[in-house]
Scaffold this active site. Structure first.
Site, PDB file in Angstrom:
ATOM      1  N   TYR A 140      32.967 -16.952 -33.939  1.00 56.45           N
ATOM      2  CA  TYR A 140      34.561 -16.655 -34.147  1.00 56.45           C
ATOM      3  C   TYR A 140      34.670 -15.299 -34.612  1.00 56.45           C
ATOM      4  O   TYR A 140      35.520 -14.525 -34.091  1.00 56.45           O
ATOM      5  CB  TYR A 140      35.144 -17.620 -35.251  1.00 56.45           C
TER       6      TYR A 140
ATOM      7  N   THR B 185      40.915 -11.165 -39.111  1.00 55.74           N
ATOM      8  CA  THR B 185      40.474 -12.021 -40.158  1.00 55.74           C
ATOM      9  C   THR B 185      39.231 -11.313 -40.889  1.00 55.74           C
ATOM     10  O   THR B 185      38.531 -10.675 -40.664  1.00 55.74           O
ATOM     11  CB  THR B 185      39.719 -13.260 -39.345  1.00 55.74           C
TER      12      THR B 185
HETATM   13  N1  LIG Z   1      45.194 -19.146 -41.107  1.00 51.55           N
HETATM   14  C1  LIG Z   1      44.244 -18.647 -41.608  1.00 51.55           C
HETATM   15  O1  LIG Z   1      43.669 -18.740 -42.465  1.00 51.55           O
HETATM   16  C2  LIG Z   1      43.823 -17.381 -40.858  1.00 51.55           C
HETATM   17  C3  LIG Z   1      42.824 -16.279 -41.410  1.00 51.55           C
HETATM   18  C4  LIG Z   1      42.306 -15.237 -40.435  1.00 51.55           C
HETATM   19  C5  LIG Z   1      42.927 -14.857 -39.471  1.00 51.55           C
HETATM   20  N2  LIG Z   1      43.700 -16.043 -38.626  1.00 51.55           N
HETATM   21  C6  LIG Z   1      44.249 -15.456 -37.416  1.00 51.55           C
HETATM   22  O2  LIG Z   1      45.530 -15.481 -37.317  1.00 51.55           O
HETATM   23  C7  LIG Z   1      45.959 -16.074 -36.207  1.00 51.55           C
HETATM   24  C8  LIG Z   1      47.138 -17.342 -36.361  1.00 51.55           C
HETATM   25  O3  LIG Z   1      46.145 -18.408 -37.033  1.00 51.55           O
HETATM   26  P1  LIG Z   1      46.827 -19.671 -37.407  1.00 51.55           P
HETATM   27  O4  LIG Z   1      46.110 -20.330 -38.512  1.00 51.55           O
HETATM   28  O5  LIG Z   1      48.346 -19.979 -37.511  1.00 51.55           O
HETATM   29  O6  LIG Z   1      46.459 -20.430 -36.029  1.00 51.55           O
HETATM   30  P2  LIG Z   1      47.057 -21.566 -35.241  1.00 51.55           P
HETATM   31  O7  LIG Z   1      45.918 -21.972 -34.147  1.00 51.55           O
HETATM   32  O8  LIG Z   1      47.977 -22.230 -36.088  1.00 51.55           O
HETATM   33  O9  LIG Z   1      47.870 -20.464 -34.392  1.00 51.55           O
HETATM   34  C9  LIG Z   1      47.526 -19.926 -33.138  1.00 51.55           C
HETATM   35  C10 LIG Z   1      48.433 -20.215 -31.893  1.00 51.55           C
HETATM   36  O10 LIG Z   1      48.211 -19.214 -30.786  1.00 51.55           O
HETATM   37  C11 LIG Z   1      48.218 -20.320 -29.714  1.00 51.55           C
HETATM   38  N3  LIG Z   1      47.404 -19.544 -28.791  1.00 51.55           N
HETATM   39  C12 LIG Z   1      45.986 -19.716 -28.728  1.00 51.55           C
HETATM   40  N4  LIG Z   1      45.608 -18.985 -27.361  1.00 51.55           N
HETATM   41  C13 LIG Z   1      46.888 -18.856 -26.796  1.00 51.55           C
HETATM   42  C14 LIG Z   1      46.963 -18.111 -25.587  1.00 51.55           C
HETATM   43  N5  LIG Z   1      45.780 -17.632 -24.707  1.00 51.55           N
HETATM   44  N6  LIG Z   1      48.302 -17.833 -24.989  1.00 51.55           N
HETATM   45  C15 LIG Z   1      49.135 -18.375 -25.919  1.00 51.55           C
HETATM   46  N7  LIG Z   1      49.075 -18.886 -26.997  1.00 51.55           N
HETATM   47  C16 LIG Z   1      47.787 -19.227 -27.497  1.00 51.55           C
HETATM   48  C17 LIG Z   1      47.740 -21.645 -29.985  1.00 51.55           C
HETATM   49  O11 LIG Z   1      48.364 -22.759 -29.453  1.00 51.55           O
HETATM   50  C18 LIG Z   1      48.389 -21.684 -31.660  1.00 51.55           C
HETATM   51  O12 LIG Z   1      49.554 -22.235 -31.845  1.00 51.55           O
HETATM   52  C19 LIG Z   1      44.883 -16.448 -35.306  1.00 51.55           C
HETATM   53  O13 LIG Z   1      44.707 -15.321 -34.484  1.00 51.55           O
HETATM   54  C20 LIG Z   1      43.967 -16.499 -36.321  1.00 51.55           C
HETATM   55  O14 LIG Z   1      42.490 -16.303 -35.884  1.00 51.55           O
HETATM   56  C21 LIG Z   1      44.106 -16.993 -39.520  1.00 51.55           C
END
Ligand SMILES: NC(=O)c1ccc[n+]([C@@H]2O[C@H](COP(=O)([O-])OP(=O)(O)OC[C@H]3O[C@@H](n4cnc5c(N)ncnc54)[C@H](O)[C@@H]3O)[C@@H](O)[C@H]2O)c1
Length: 335
Positions: A167, A143
């Site tokens: 985070y 991120t």
């Molecule tokens: N959305 C953004 O703008 C953004 C920006 C930077 C980084 N990210 C990173 O991208 C990734 C996806 O983000 P997102 O926005 O789709 O989030 P999200 O919460 O929609 O998706 C993450 C998924 O991971 C699952 N999860 C969490 N812990 C788990 C575990 N121990 N075992 C199995 N499943 C697990 C959750 O149930 C969820 O469905 C994350 O790692 C997040 O930190 C997202």
């Protein structure tokens, strides 16, 4: 590098000889569920893993992944990456996309922190241990929050990591852990630093989805701080295209940013136009751990794999509002 390439029409099927089996962790999440759709749409086979964590309503995640469940080339495993037996899941898998994690800055303070350590670090360490025995090309979600504050210029991947939230710190630590396994065990993982991803099915805790919901439901629209803070917003399909293109890329880490930072107030104005409603805008106190500005230098990803963002903020927001309305109408019929 495989699948979606620069210059290739997006989501075009890959030739039969290039079809692979993928493991996607976090498959029911915002970005993961779209990645699953694109991988299936281009001809790959996918195993999805998700524990349907309660960070936000699991029913939203079930809706995210619902359409993919009908595809015979998709299998969904509901389990926790921190405890699941990984060897059977990795059987026959030729590419891994590790998106499972606990996102969001605000709830990473206080008692919530232990969950961030578990989902972002402990779970990642388990995957790395499994990959050390079978080096499968992997892309892992990091991120822009690893950088901390931006001094007014696009940041390259070499900028120092000074996260300002717990985070961001867990994600920076996960990057370092990945680096340890890369150097010590040869685990081939590329980290992608996504910059604020938006578009259809954005997480309900994220600003745009909260704003759309407020405007459409005629509730007050709450902005943290003045709204002058800016983000290098990245459309979800651009983030997904980068994720696929980065598989096997030469650098350990890449920025993924939309390339045209905008302020929160500018985004709200676009959403007001799109929804045809002004709403009542309320400014709350700034959120702790949020930076004033993010801005990605994406030269490295462009030159290494030919990726570039294609979707403007206005077009992406239009798609997000349209999907919000489609899902709301679907929910009404389903009741
Ligand atoms: N959305 C953004 O703008 C953004 C920006 C930077 C980084 N990210 C990173 O991208 C990734 C996806 O983000 P997102 O926005 O789709 O989030 P999200 O919460 O929609 O998706 C993450 C998924 O991971 C699952 N999860 C969490 N812990 C788990 C575990 N121990 N075992 C199995 N499943 C697990 C959750 O149930 C969820 O469905 C994350 O790692 C997040 O930190 C997202």
């Amino acid at each position: 590098m495989l699948g979606l390439q620069h210059g290739q029409p997006e989501h075009a099927p890959v030739p039969a000889r290039d079809r692979r089996r993928a493991l996607v962790t976090g498959a029911a999440g915002f970005i993961g569920s779209r990645l699953v759709e694109v991988l299936l749409g281009t001809g790959h086979e996918v195993v999805g893993l998700d524990n349907f964590s309660t960070y936000y309503e699991p029913s939203v995640k079930r809706a995210n992944i619902a359409a993919s469940l009908d595809d015979p080339r998709f299998s969904m495993v509901t389990d926790d990456l921190a405890t699941v037996a990984l060897d059977p899941l990795l059987d026959g898998v030729q590419m891994v996309f590790h998106l499972a994690g606990q996102p969001g800055v605000r709830s990473s303070w206080g008692a919530g922190f232990s969950t961030y350590v578990r989902q972002n670090l402990v779970a990642t360490q388990r995957l790395l241990e499994a990959l050390a025995c079978r080096p499968i090309p992997t892309v892992a979600a990091s991120t822009s929050a690893v950088y901390g504050e931006n001094d007014g210029r696009p940041l390259t991947e070499d900028a120092p990591l000074r996260p300002v939230s717990p985070y961001g710190m867990t994600k920076a630590a996960a990057e370092q852990l990945i680096d340890v396994y890369r150097r010590d065990r040869g685990v081939p993982v590329v980290c992608l630093r996504y910059f604020t991803v938006f578009g259809p099915r954005q997480r309900p805790d994220m600003a745009f989805q909260r704003f759309v919901d407020a405007l459409e439901c005629e509730r007050p629209l709450h902005i943290f701080g003045s709204g002058h803070q800016s983000r290098d917003f990245t459309y979800v399909d651009d983030a997904v295209a980068a994720t696929i293109a980065a598989l096997g890329a030469p650098s350990p880490v890449y920025n993924v940013g939309g390339g045209a930072p905008a302020s929160v107030n500018e985004a709200v104005a676009l959403l007001q136009q799109l929804s045809g409603k002004q709403g009542r805008v309320v400014h709350d106190e700034s959120a702790r751990g949020e930076v004033y500005r993010t801005w990605a230098d994406t030269t490295r990803l462009r030159s290494d794999v030919g990726w570039q963002p294609r979707t403007s903020l206005a077009d992406g927001l239009a798609a997000q509002v349209a999907e919000y309305r489609r899902q709301r109408d679907f929910d009404k019929v389903a009741i």
